[in-house]
Design a protein around this motif. Structure first.
Motif, PDB file in Angstrom:
ATOM      1  N   GLY B  54       0.809  -1.212   0.000  1.00  0.00           N
ATOM      2  CA  GLY B  54       0.000   0.000   0.000  1.00  0.00           C
ATOM      3  C   GLY B  54       0.846   1.266   0.000  1.00  0.00           C
ATOM      4  N   GLU B  55       0.111   2.387  -0.192  1.00  0.00           N
ATOM      5  CA  GLU B  55       0.796   3.643  -0.423  1.00  0.00           C
ATOM      6  C   GLU B  55       1.520   4.164   0.817  1.00  0.00           C
ATOM      7  N   THR B  56       0.873   4.031   1.988  1.00  0.00           N
ATOM      8  CA  THR B  56       1.475   4.591   3.207  1.00  0.00           C
ATOM      9  C   THR B  56       2.786   3.894   3.524  1.00  0.00           C
ATOM     10  N   ALA B  57       2.816   2.561   3.334  1.00  0.00           N
ATOM     11  CA  ALA B  57       4.043   1.820   3.605  1.00  0.00           C
ATOM     12  C   ALA B  57       5.156   2.254   2.653  1.00  0.00           C
ATOM     13  N   MET B  58       4.775   2.486   1.402  1.00  0.00           N
ATOM     14  CA  MET B  58       5.763   2.927   0.419  1.00  0.00           C
ATOM     15  C   MET B  58       6.329   4.286   0.802  1.00  0.00           C
ATOM     16  N   ARG B  59       5.426   5.201   1.253  1.00  0.00           N
ATOM     17  CA  ARG B  59       5.880   6.519   1.672  1.00  0.00           C
ATOM     18  C   ARG B  59       6.870   6.410   2.837  1.00  0.00           C
ATOM     19  N   LYS B  60       6.636   5.394   3.702  1.00  0.00           N
ATOM     20  CA  LYS B  60       7.531   5.208   4.850  1.00  0.00           C
ATOM     21  C   LYS B  60       8.929   4.853   4.374  1.00  0.00           C
ATOM     22  N   VAL B  61       9.003   4.027   3.301  1.00  0.00           N
ATOM     23  CA  VAL B  61      10.312   3.671   2.746  1.00  0.00           C
ATOM     24  C   VAL B  61      10.970   4.894   2.114  1.00  0.00           C
ATOM     25  N   LEU B  62      10.166   5.678   1.380  1.00  0.00           N
ATOM     26  CA  LEU B  62      10.722   6.842   0.672  1.00  0.00           C
ATOM     27  C   LEU B  62      11.077   7.966   1.645  1.00  0.00           C
ATOM     28  N   MET B  63      10.309   8.127   2.699  1.00  0.00           N
ATOM     29  CA  MET B  63      10.546   9.092   3.791  1.00  0.00           C
ATOM     30  C   MET B  63      10.372  10.558   3.410  1.00  0.00           C
ATOM     31  N   ILE B  64      10.028  10.857   2.159  1.00  0.00           N
ATOM     32  CA  ILE B  64       9.944  12.269   1.740  1.00  0.00           C
ATOM     33  C   ILE B  64       8.888  12.368   0.661  1.00  0.00           C
ATOM     34  N   ASN B  65       8.244  13.538   0.547  1.00  0.00           N
ATOM     35  CA  ASN B  65       7.273  13.764  -0.520  1.00  0.00           C
ATOM     36  C   ASN B  65       7.974  13.661  -1.880  1.00  0.00           C
ATOM     37  N   PRO B  66       7.476  12.817  -2.779  1.00  0.00           N
ATOM     38  CA  PRO B  66       8.195  12.597  -4.043  1.00  0.00           C
ATOM     39  C   PRO B  66       8.389  13.871  -4.862  1.00  0.00           C
ATOM     40  N   ARG B  67       7.422  14.799  -4.805  1.00  0.00           N
ATOM     41  CA  ARG B  67       7.585  16.050  -5.562  1.00  0.00           C
ATOM     42  C   ARG B  67       8.755  16.845  -5.019  1.00  0.00           C
ATOM     43  N   THR B  68       8.832  16.940  -3.690  1.00  0.00           N
ATOM     44  CA  THR B  68       9.948  17.655  -3.085  1.00  0.00           C
ATOM     45  C   THR B  68      11.257  16.983  -3.471  1.00  0.00           C
ATOM     46  N   LEU B  69      11.243  15.639  -3.496  1.00  0.00           N
ATOM     47  CA  LEU B  69      12.453  14.904  -3.856  1.00  0.00           C
ATOM     48  C   LEU B  69      12.907  15.266  -5.264  1.00  0.00           C
ATOM     49  N   SER B  70      11.941  15.342  -6.216  1.00  0.00           N
ATOM     50  CA  SER B  70      12.350  15.677  -7.581  1.00  0.00           C
ATOM     51  C   SER B  70      12.885  17.103  -7.647  1.00  0.00           C
ATOM     52  N   GLY B  71      12.293  18.006  -6.845  1.00  0.00           N
ATOM     53  CA  GLY B  71      12.809  19.376  -6.792  1.00  0.00           C
ATOM     54  C   GLY B  71      14.222  19.424  -6.268  1.00  0.00           C
ATOM     55  N   ILE B  72      14.462  18.696  -5.155  1.00  0.00           N
ATOM     56  CA  ILE B  72      15.809  18.680  -4.574  1.00  0.00           C
ATOM     57  C   ILE B  72      16.800  18.104  -5.579  1.00  0.00           C
ATOM     58  N   GLY B  73      16.374  17.053  -6.293  1.00  0.00           N
ATOM     59  CA  GLY B  73      17.242  16.467  -7.306  1.00  0.00           C
ATOM     60  C   GLY B  73      17.648  17.475  -8.358  1.00  0.00           C
ATOM     61  N   LEU B  74      16.673  18.273  -8.823  1.00  0.00           N
ATOM     62  CA  LEU B  74      16.988  19.292  -9.828  1.00  0.00           C
ATOM     63  C   LEU B  74      17.965  20.319  -9.267  1.00  0.00           C
ATOM     64  N   VAL B  75      17.720  20.736  -8.020  1.00  0.00           N
ATOM     65  CA  VAL B  75      18.609  21.721  -7.404  1.00  0.00           C
ATOM     66  C   VAL B  75      20.025  21.164  -7.357  1.00  0.00           C
ATOM     67  N   VAL B  76      20.158  19.888  -6.936  1.00  0.00           N
ATOM     68  CA  VAL B  76      21.492  19.277  -6.831  1.00  0.00           C
ATOM     69  C   VAL B  76      22.162  19.233  -8.209  1.00  0.00           C
ATOM     70  N   ALA B  77      21.390  18.837  -9.247  1.00  0.00           N
ATOM     71  CA  ALA B  77      21.972  18.720 -10.582  1.00  0.00           C
ATOM     72  C   ALA B  77      22.460  20.072 -11.099  1.00  0.00           C
ATOM     73  N   VAL B  78      21.614  21.109 -10.957  1.00  0.00           N
ATOM     74  CA  VAL B  78      22.028  22.427 -11.450  1.00  0.00           C
ATOM     75  C   VAL B  78      23.193  22.955 -10.613  1.00  0.00           C
ATOM     76  N   PHE B  79      23.126  22.684  -9.303  1.00  0.00           N
ATOM     77  CA  PHE B  79      24.181  23.161  -8.414  1.00  0.00           C
ATOM     78  C   PHE B  79      25.533  22.570  -8.797  1.00  0.00           C
ATOM     79  N   SER B  80      25.535  21.286  -9.226  1.00  0.00           N
ATOM     80  CA  SER B  80      26.804  20.672  -9.618  1.00  0.00           C
ATOM     81  C   SER B  80      27.406  21.401 -10.817  1.00  0.00           C
ATOM     82  N   GLY B  81      26.544  22.055 -11.629  1.00  0.00           N
ATOM     83  CA  GLY B  81      27.064  22.853 -12.729  1.00  0.00           C
ATOM     84  C   GLY B  81      27.690  24.144 -12.250  1.00  0.00           C
ATOM     85  N   PHE B  82      27.158  24.677 -11.145  1.00  0.00           N
ATOM     86  CA  PHE B  82      27.683  25.931 -10.597  1.00  0.00           C
ATOM     87  C   PHE B  82      29.049  25.745  -9.935  1.00  0.00           C
ATOM     88  N   LEU B  83      29.262  24.541  -9.344  1.00  0.00           N
ATOM     89  CA  LEU B  83      30.448  24.333  -8.502  1.00  0.00           C
ATOM     90  C   LEU B  83      31.771  24.713  -9.173  1.00  0.00           C
TER      91      LEU B  83
END
Lengths: 489, 136
Positions: B54-83
């Motif tokens: 079920g969905e709640t158990a899956m969320r427990k494994v992921l531990m974070i809102n998937p939309r926020t996760l994709s946002g953080i991923g984008l930030v990390v990717a663009v940031f690696s270009g800035f470094l």
């Protein structure tokens, strides 16, 4: 590094927006920060390019024909600065204009992806990379157009995306053929190798690019998507599109036809004819419209004709005129759409018969409208007057009297349309009393853009000097080539 | 009405697939794999988990809102270009440094950071799509 920043920063802001999906307040704050940053970066880039002439950065430190170069010359830097001005104005307006449901479905990230795409197209020095940025803007703008899912929006969105995707296919075919003929896609490298290609083949390939960029810029006969799709989304999105998207098409035409393809023979004749037809058909179609936004959309198309005509004339002075016109028109047309948006928010409609009385209820808005309308029609001493003076003069100099005649006649008809809007929206007695202004934020962005337009009109010297410098750079592509390829060696 | 076999197998498969996804992510620089493939495998693992528990158990494994996760991923990717800009190099230049630990030595660099960003974005987008489809 500064060359890449106007593209990377909005991408970073867009990513931050996705992280802030759950907090609308923070998103507004970050969006305004992003708008300010875009303007600051535009100013900084412009200030650095002015003494240097060309700034080049090679992405990933791969040398020029192999990696992707980003090049800021006077033209690109000027357009990025203009994008900065519009970004700030639009993002402030969007906070009153775009409803919370659209914001919830991702208005802000899309907006900044669009800005990144536009700046990327302006700055890239690689033809394929330009295609990537075109797609980036196309996807973002398609979703922005249909965001909200109203029936007319979905229809407008489809009418927008189908021709534009078709244009992308032609673009890609052109890139393939050009790569097959020259073995490179870097603009500077292309400039050197294009002369080795058979002139007939080069002219045919350039025809493909003329069609695809003409389609993006809404030149006759590829314009029909513009007036049907532009008026459907919230006005601030329309303003953004009218200010920036068609200019990307014109910019791509200018870039390829000054660096890669020769502007001569049949292509030149075709482009001059198309430009004149665009001007005439746009303005005549506008005269028959009965909706504020539709009139503006048709004028948008008509004015594109002036810019492409400047490019087709092909002299140094005509290039300067094109650039001056691009900047003038972006600011003025975007601002007129913002005014239309303010009117629509008040009355709930933008159809001329149901409007009226705005000169008493909104005197400040009325003054701003008169200034912008005068500028669009080209009354002295507005920015439009100087831009038109440059274009007409450049066509007279090489004895293209018909082109000059068409330009003057079209600006007269533009004035007629603007007077019609003034009578119907502002002067006529209103049917229902107009409610008082909800928030003062409504007029600030319009006034902000108007100030830059007025500056343009009354203090033309630096602007015309800048445009002449651009004309000089565009007609001596050798310097561009040395700047890009020289860094690598 | 989920099958008992699915639950039993998923208990073993989810951690295995997640480890496989990290393995793919890390080997991707020189060999087949990378952030995109790794992210897809991780999304498969979570999809399996969602179907079984079920969905709640899956969320427990992921531990974070998937939309926020994709946002953080984008930030990390663009940031690696800035470094690389900090080292006065053009954007997205690969910067590498050696990491020596008692077990062995390896190379770390900004391209890995970029791949991690892509991994998070792909995972986040896929999971949020699956959630939306699951609800319908």
């Amino acid at each position: 590094m500064i060359v890449a920043l106007p593209v990377l920063t909005p991408l970073l802001i867009a990513a931050l927006m996705i992280c802030l999906w759950q907090s609308p307040k923070a998103r507004i704050g970050v969006s305004i920060l992003g708008g300010v940053l875009q303007l600051v970066l535009g100013v900084a880039l412009f200030a650095q390019v002015l003494p240097a002439g060309h700034l080049v950065t090679q992405f990933g430190n791969w040398p020029a024909p192999f990696g992707i170069s980003f090049v800021a010359d006077y033209l690109s830097a000027g357009l990025v600065l203009m994008t900065g001005v519009l970004t700030l104005a639009m993002i402030v307006t969007s906070n009153v204009d775009v409803d919370s449901r659209r914001r919830q479905y991702g208005f802000h990230p899309l907006f900044f992806v669009l800005i990144a795409g536009v700046c990327g197209a302006f700055l890239t020095g690689d033809l394929f990379n330009m295609f990537v940025w075109f797609e980036c803007t196309l996807l973002a703008s398609f979703v922005l157009l249909s965001l909200g899912g109203e029936k007319k929006q979905v229809r407008g969105g489809l009418q927008y995306v189908v021709p534009n995707l078709f244009g992308s296919v032609i673009f890609l075919s052109g890139i393939g053929l050009l790569y097959g003929a020259t073995g490179t896609l870097n603009f500077a490298d292309l400039h050197q190798k294009a002369s080795l290609v058979h002139p007939g083949l080069l002219a045919s390939i350039s025809g493909l690019f003329l069609v695809c960029f003409g389609l993006k810029a809404a030149v006759f006969p590829f314009f029909s998507w513009l007036p049907t799709s532009y008026p459907t989304p919230p006005p601030v999105i329309t303003a953004l599109f009218a200010g920036l998207l068609t200019k990307v098409g014109v910019y791509a035409l200018v870039r390829t036809f000054t660096l890669v393809f020769p502007m001569e023979g049949i292509i030149q004749t075709v482009l001059i004819t198309l430009s004149c037809l665009t001007m005439i058909i746009g303005v005549v179609a506008a005269a028959s419209q009965k909706d504020f936004k539709h009139i503006l959309a048709y004028h948008s198309m008509s004015q594109i004709g002036y810019m492409t005509a400047g490019l087709a004339l092909g002299t140094k002075f005509a290039f300067a005129a094109t650039v001056l016109y691009m900047i003038h028109h972006s600011l003025v047309k975007a601002n007129l759409f913002l005014i239309a948006g303010s009117v629509e928010r008040t009355s709930g409609s933008s159809e001329l018969p149901s409007l009226g009385g705005f000169h008493k209820a909104r005197p400040f808005l009325a003054i701003l409208f008169v200034l912008m309308a005068a500028s669009l029609a080209g009354l002295p001493p507005s920015s439009g007057f100087w831009s038109k003076l440059f274009v007409v003069q450049s066509s007279l100099r090489i004895e293209q009297f018909v082109v000059a005649g068409v330009m003057l006649a079209v600006s007269l008809l533009t004035l007629f349309s603007m007077v019609k809007v003034w009578n119907e929206v502002f002067l006529k007695e209103p049917k229902e009393p107009i409610p008082p202004l909800k928030s003062a934020v409504d007029h600030w962005p319009i006034a902000f853009v108007a100030v830059t337009v007025l500056l343009f009109g009354f203090w033309i010297q630096p602007f015309s000097d800048y445009a002449l410098e651009v004309g000089q750079q565009l007609s001596t592509p050798q310097i561009y080539v040395e700047a890009v390829l020289g860094v690598a060696r | 009405m989920t099958s008992r076999w699915l639950c039993i197998i998923t208990q073993f498969l989810t951690p295995l697939l997640l480890m496989l996804s990290v393995f793919l992510l890390l080997r991707g620089h020189n060999e087949p794999g990378g952030g995109f493939a790794g992210g897809l495998v991780a999304a498969c693992a979570l999809a399996l988990h969602m179907f079984a528990f079920g969905e709640t158990a899956m969320r427990k494994v992921l531990m974070i809102n998937p939309r926020t996760l994709s946002g953080i991923g984008l930030v990390v990717a663009v940031f690696s270009g800035f470094l690389p800009a900090l080292a006065q190099l053009p954007a997205f230049t690969g910067l590498w440094f050696d990491l020596t630990t008692p077990i062995g030595s390896t190379k770390l660099g900004t391209p890995i950071l970029f791949d991690v960003g892509v991994y998070m974005t792909v995972l986040g987008v896929c999971v949020s799509l699956m959630e939306d489809l699951h609800q319908e």
